[in-house]
Design an enzyme around this catalytic site. Structure first.
Site, short mmCIF file in Angstrom:
data_model
loop_
_atom_site.label_atom_id
_atom_site.label_comp_id
_atom_site.label_asym_id
_atom_site.label_seq_id
_atom_site.Cartn_x
_atom_site.Cartn_y
_atom_site.Cartn_z
N ARG A 38 0.70 -1.13 0.05
CA ARG A 38 -0.17 -0.06 -0.13
C ARG A 38 0.89 1.20 -0.07
NH1 ARG A 38 -4.73 -2.50 4.12
NH2 ARG A 38 -5.81 -3.47 2.28
N LYS A 199 -19.17 -18.46 -0.07
CA LYS A 199 -20.72 -18.36 0.19
C LYS A 199 -21.37 -17.51 -0.72
CE LYS A 199 -20.43 -19.34 5.24
NZ LYS A 199 -20.86 -19.14 6.42
N GLY A 357 -9.03 -9.72 -1.65
CA GLY A 357 -7.79 -10.32 -0.88
C GLY A 357 -7.38 -11.84 -1.37
N GLY A 380 -12.97 -3.98 0.31
CA GLY A 380 -14.53 -3.75 0.33
C GLY A 380 -14.65 -2.90 -0.77
#
Length: 399
Positions: A38, A199, A357, A380
């Site tokens: 980052r 999921k 990720g 996110g």
């Protein structure tokens, strides 16, 4: 894509103060930064502004201090790592507003760089409090957002500052927005999306949005089992959200109406136990899964067929692995499909954008991350972009 100002639109900034939002929420172990990715992403923006003579004040959060000071979450801990990547000395300022910051700005020379304290030590950050925003802005002349990873939050330093100061996208933010526009904003068609993971429930909005945006939707990972069960396939003791089979069918129907072809595995790798190279490992047709077996990867013939699908496409968006890639040999499908996508990208026939990720880890594991057109580390924010949501930190930059 809507127009937004970049560093190319800046005039003379010599001696001016740049408030630059970056992502310094870095992984730490034993008080040391373990991954500088980052920092390296933000380095071009920081060094360009410093090179033009701006006094650069870096704004960032670190962890979740919930509006309270914490010695273990102070950004003073990352100064050494930032200095190493930038190759220059960096001042640390233990505040984000007020006279301490003002005095530090006076000390800084044109081209100097400082890191202000963790913005989340103040409750006004996450509340996007106007008074807090104004107090930060008083010590700056213009604002640059180079943290796409935080752009899905309407916080003081991700959205509020852009409303009160001249605002620009940094080089990392610019690259991200341009790549995402090529992927789903104004892509070259046909477009394929690979969506994997454990999921369906975690990516319901992603799937619902994508079926109206892409020509081919390739579903892998544990979530594929839910779709197979919805189609009447007995998936044995595989990970499966049986309570979501109705929703899965709704997504399949929406895809059909939109002209999106959904690709589910017809050949799978199964085992009676989830372990590395288990003795019960076998490959079979998806209709031959035994009651005591679990699906852990996509079979080689099915992966080859998916590779053929990618060869007909011009754009690919990828989020999530095809199988339980962390455990050998259930990484085979992810690795094989990733290498096909990478090869197509290298030869110039495919624009490939990946994010998340697990996805980044999987592509690194396959040894092809450097061959994709663009890889987002945003997490996110990338997921919300795939859901078709407006990102506050991006929307406020639009000219």
């Amino acid at each position: 894509m809507s127009a937004f100002k970049t560093l190319d639109d800046l005039g003379d900034v010599n001696g001016k103060v740049a408030l630059v939002r970056v992502d310094l929420n870095l992984p730490m172990q034993g008080g040391a930064v373990t991954d500088e990715t980052r920092i390296r992403a933000a380095a071009p923006t920081i060094l360009e502004l410093a090179g033009k003579g701006a006094k650069v004040l870096l704004l960032a959060h670190f962890g979740r201090p919930k509006g309270e000071r914490s010695s273990t979450l102070s950004l003073s801990m990352v100064v050494g790592a930032v200095e190493k990547v930038l190759g220059t000395e960096v001042m640390f300022v233990p505040e984000v507003t007020g006279p301490v910051v003002a005095q530090s700005v006076d000390i800084l020379r044109p081209g100097d760089i400082a890191i202000l304290e963790n913005t989340r030590f103040w409750k006004g950050e996450e509340k996007n409090d106007p008074d807090f925003v104004k107090a930060i802005a008083e010590n700056g002349d213009f604002y640059v957002n180079d943290a796409f990873s935080a752009a899905h939050r309407a916080h003081a330093t991700t959205e509020g500052l852009a409303r009160v100061l001249p605002a620009y996208a940094g080089r990392s933010m610019q690259a991200e927005l341009e790549a995402l526009d090529k992927a789903l904003g104004a892509p070259e068609k046909p477009v394929a999306a690979v969506v994997g993971g454990a999921k369906v429930s975690s990516k319901l909005d992603v799937l619902k949005h994508l079926v109206s945006q892409v020509d081919h939707l390739i579903i892998g990972g544990g979530m594929a089992n839910t779709f197979l069960a919805a189609k009447g396939v007995d998936v044995g003791k595989s990970l499966c959200e049986h309570d979501l089979t109705g929703t899965a069918n709704e997504i399949l129907e929406a895809a059909d109406k939109s002209g999106c072809t959904v690709h589910l595995p017809y050949e799978v790798v199964v085992s009676k136990e989830f372990a590395a190279n288990p003795p019960s490992l076998r490959t079979c047709n998806v209709h031959e899964v035994a009651a005591d077996e679990m699906i852990l990867d996509v079979g080689p013939l099915a992966v080859e067929a998916l590779g053929d699908v990618l060869k007909t496409c011009r754009t690919l968006v990828w989020n999530g692995p095809m199988g339980a890639f962390e455990t050998v040999p259930f990484d085979a499908a992810t690795v094989a499909l990733a290498r096909t996508a990478a090869a197509l990208t290298v030869e110039g026939s495919l624009i490939s954008v990946a994010g998340g990720g697990d996805t980044v880890a999987a592509l690194n594991h396959a040894g092809v991350a450097q061959d994709f057109s663009y890889i987002s580390t945003a997490g996110g924010a990338f997921l919300e972009w795939m859901e078709g949501k407006e990102l506050p930190g991006v929307a406020v930059l639009e000219a």
